[in-house]
Motif scaffolding. Structure first.
Motif, PDB file in Angstrom:
ATOM      1  N   CYS A 310       0.559 -21.517   7.121  1.00  7.03           N
ATOM      2  CA  CYS A 310       1.189 -20.273   6.639  1.00  7.03           C
ATOM      3  C   CYS A 310       0.488 -19.021   7.184  1.00  7.03           C
ATOM      4  CB  CYS A 310       1.226 -20.257   5.111  1.00  7.03           C
ATOM      5  SG  CYS A 310       2.319 -21.498   4.435  1.00  7.03           S
ATOM      6  N   LYS A 314       6.087 -19.203   6.407  1.00  6.49           N
ATOM      7  CA  LYS A 314       6.686 -20.540   6.603  1.00  6.49           C
ATOM      8  C   LYS A 314       7.488 -20.935   5.364  1.00  6.49           C
ATOM      9  CE  LYS A 314       5.304 -22.294  10.597  1.00  6.49           C
ATOM     10  NZ  LYS A 314       4.030 -21.823  10.949  1.00  6.49           N
ATOM     11  N   THR A 315       8.522 -21.742   5.578  1.00 11.57           N
ATOM     12  CA  THR A 315       9.288 -22.284   4.452  1.00 11.57           C
ATOM     13  C   THR A 315       8.669 -23.635   4.059  1.00 11.57           C
ATOM     14  OG1 THR A 315      10.798 -23.631   5.768  1.00 11.57           O
ATOM     15  CG2 THR A 315      11.365 -21.304   5.485  1.00 11.57           C
ATOM     16  N   TYR A 367       9.876 -17.862   1.912  1.00  8.58           N
ATOM     17  CA  TYR A 367       8.807 -17.939   2.930  1.00  8.58           C
ATOM     18  C   TYR A 367       7.461 -17.626   2.272  1.00  8.58           C
ATOM     19  CZ  TYR A 367      12.378 -18.103   6.553  1.00  8.58           C
ATOM     20  OH  TYR A 367      13.421 -18.486   7.341  1.00  8.58           O
TER      21      TYR A 367
END
Ligand SMILES: [Fe+2]
Ligand SMILES: [Fe+2]
Length: 394
Positions: A310, A314-315, A367
């Protein structure tokens, strides 16, 4: 280990059907019967246990084979191997009955069924067994809503869909309605009435049975009501722990709540004299304390990987589908709730420790971005959260 063990019947070509027996003090036996449940796409064959106490007690029931096909393949839109497709609908039930017979029991002898937790591969065969045995059922009160509720599976399907969308996970083509119709039709009659909810740790106490051989240990974190059963009397120098899905080998259990799960690992490590841990799937665990240490390290490294991933927003699904993140290959284009949830519970704990924050939501997808500090510092705060028994999760 001095506990005698003996294989009564080996696995068939389907990888299940084995019957293995352990003999403890006063000749009391614990029998492990392995029944069909898919591996790779699922957790692998389900072990059911039969314990000789004052009454004969079955632990978990496994899953009807036609439901295993539905849940693991059809509802997840995954290709089903021909050899699984060809299995008869009552395959796991037949394995259980045959296994009981090989060990010298029959379904009619079972007086109680204890469900280690409310996941479908542990209780969906319960009604069939109750009908044929008149056994009474017990589970921890925290999982009774899943086990007793005829709508539990369809509810989880409905609940899951928006959550997986928020992860950024691709959803199966079938609509929520089609999903729901299937789930209602197939699972309604399989919910199981729990006669005796368990709310306290200690020697098992059920109607007409006060055990001096089986101890209940609430072990949440894989599910809210997961329990382990310590087998062995006061004088036994060697004890067995039947651990459901709380400890598994070689796969790692997926936590529903990582803080709670890591606290459970610390609590289990305090148990004494455990020479063997018997899980619900996979291989029996001979190094109980070593496996706990491994699982703690495993989650530390998944937390670190998640944190570092991350650096840019980021998902959860981008993390879950990174090669080697999950135990098995995760195709980024295919729906995989277990992998998505696995990434999310790690994100949640990092967020609690203020190592990650939700940077933005785009098109309904969330996210997460890290703070940029050293992971060691974040992990120190995570350990403080785990160690602080008075801290609660909100
Ligand atoms: Fe489970
Ligand atoms: Fe399981």
């Amino acid at each position: 280990m001095n506990i005698k063990e003996n294989i009564i019947k080996p696995n068939s070509e389907a990888g299940s059907g084995r019957v293995k027996q352990y003999v403890l003090s006063k000749g009391r036996k614990v029998t492990q019967i392995t029944t069909f449940c898919p591996d790779i796409i699922g957790p692998g064959p389900a072990h059911i246990y039969v314990i000789e106490d004052e009454a004969l007690i079955m632990v978990d029931t496994g899953i009807p084979t036609h439901m295993a096909k539905k849940i693991f393949y059809y509802w997840r839109n995954q290709p089903i191997p021909q050899k699984v497709k060809d299995l008869p609908d009552d395959y796991s039930e037949t394995e259980l009955i045959t296994g009981l017979k090989a060990a010298g029991y029959s379904l009619k002898d079972i007086e109680f069924i204890i469900i280690t937790h409310g996941h479908p591969d542990h209780y969906l065969l319960g009604n069939t067994i109750v009908e044929k045995s008149r056994a009474r059922v017990s589970s921890h009160v925290m999982d009774t809503d899943r086990i007793c509720n005829p709508w539990a599976i369809s509810k989880s399907v409905f609940e899951g869909r928006p959550r997986y969308e928020a992860f950024g996970m691709p959803l199966p083509k079938s609509s929520a309605y089609e999903y729901h119709k299937e789930a209602v039709q197939e699972s309604f009659s399989l919910s199981l009435t729990v006669d005796y909810p368990i709310a306290m740790d200690g020697f098992l106490s059920l109607d007409g049975l006060q055990s001096d051989f089986i101890r209940v240990k609430h072990s949440p974190g894989h599910s809210p009501g997961s329990i382990c059963l310590g087998i062995g009397s006061e004088e036994d120098e060697e004890r067995i722990l039947i651990c459901g899905d709380v400890l598994l080998y070689p796969i790692t259990p997926h936590p529903n709540d990582l803080v709670t799960y890591l606290r459970t690992l610390d609590n289990l490590k305090q148990l004494e004299k455990i020479v063997l841990s018997l899980p619900a799937h996979g291989r029996n665990i001979r190094d109980f304390y070593g496996r706990i240490d491994f699982l703690k390290k495993h989650h530390r490294s998944r937390l670190e990987f998640t944190y570092n991933a991350c650096r840019k927003p980021k998902t959860p699904w981008e993390i879950a589908s990174t090669p080697q993140y999950f135990d098995v290959f995760v195709d980024p284009a295919k729906f995989n709730p277990m992998a998505g949830n696995e990434a999310f519970v790690h994100i949640r704990l990092l967020e609690m420790a203020k190592g990650l924050c939700r940077s933005n939501i785009a098109g309904g997808v969330h996210y997460f971005k890290n703070t940029g500090e050293r992971f060691d510092h974040v992990y120190r705060r995570i350990l403080e959260i785990i160690d602080d028994g008075s801290s609660t999760v909100l």
